[in-house]
Design a protein around this motif. Sequence first.
Motif, PDB file in Angstrom:
ATOM      1  N   ARG A  85     -10.791 -22.010  42.608  1.00 44.05           N
ATOM      2  CA  ARG A  85     -11.226 -20.864  42.094  1.00 44.05           C
ATOM      3  C   ARG A  85     -10.585 -20.985  40.518  1.00 44.05           C
ATOM      4  N   GLN A  86      -9.419 -21.177  40.491  1.00 45.82           N
ATOM      5  CA  GLN A  86      -8.673 -21.383  39.230  1.00 45.82           C
ATOM      6  C   GLN A  86      -9.435 -22.282  38.101  1.00 45.82           C
ATOM      7  N   PRO A 112      -7.685 -21.986  46.368  1.00 50.37           N
ATOM      8  CA  PRO A 112      -6.945 -21.328  45.265  1.00 50.37           C
ATOM      9  C   PRO A 112      -7.389 -22.014  43.836  1.00 50.37           C
TER      10      PRO A 112
END
Length: 296
Positions: A69-70, A66
């Motif tokens: 991706r950020q 996550p």
Amino acid sequence: MELQQMRYVVAVAETANFTRAAERCHVVQSALSHQIKRLEHELGTALFARTSRRVRLTPAGEAFLPAARQALEAAERAAADAAATVGEVRGRLSVGVIPTVAAVDVLAALRDLRRRHPHVRVTLRSGASDELTAEVIDGKLDVAFLGLPSGSRPTGVRSHELGRDRLVAVLAPDHPLARARKVSLADLTTEAFVDFPYGTAGRAQTDQAFARSGVSRDVAFEVTDAALMAQVIGHGLAIGFLPAAYLQRAPELGGLATVAVSDAPSRVEHVVWASPGPSPATLAFLDAIGLPPTAA
């Protein structure tokens, strides 16, 4: 740690395959594998569990993904913001639409956007209004087009009203009421209905109209797509309600009969986007659909 290494990790996680990930990233597999191993060495833990048959994320990989991706999204946004200062719009644009959007020709607006800004990459998906609103709030979508009951407004997002419309009854061509000029909701209480799932904004428009009129109905079929609704109606299984403006641009409904309803349900179409800080691509798209600059 490099952004390219993060891109490789995301690609492997999404494809569950090193070969396909390398193809997606336009590199040879050995180079991709080497960079991921370098990253794992730096982190001191494996991100993937590899076997001869499958690749899966380890717990460390699940935790890493996550934020990776950020970081990639932040880097892409930084590049887009910098390019915008010299008049170039680039980056990704994610657009959500309800299946019955009618107040705006979304595809024509995307065509105009791409003509003016060919470096914008577009993701387009359909869904229910509530789902699309939640995805804008969560940052998964940049813009969404909604259809809500006339007394409702989007919450948690910035929005602009695009238009209002009344729904009409849609029937099989051989239905006894197919040639009627106008009916009331009370005239339809003995019919079986097809509608969108209970609790969705599309369903609420009709449920609220029947409640206001003090009459009930039997929703025998629930569907998630207007085209499937048309098939149910065309086979004589039920009647339904769809927005009048949508019917004018829906060729799959050409063989069905439509009848005006005196106390018809109504809906309001909205475009919504995240607040604060829409991306340059989002602002360019809002301009393409004719949104006043002061509204964005």
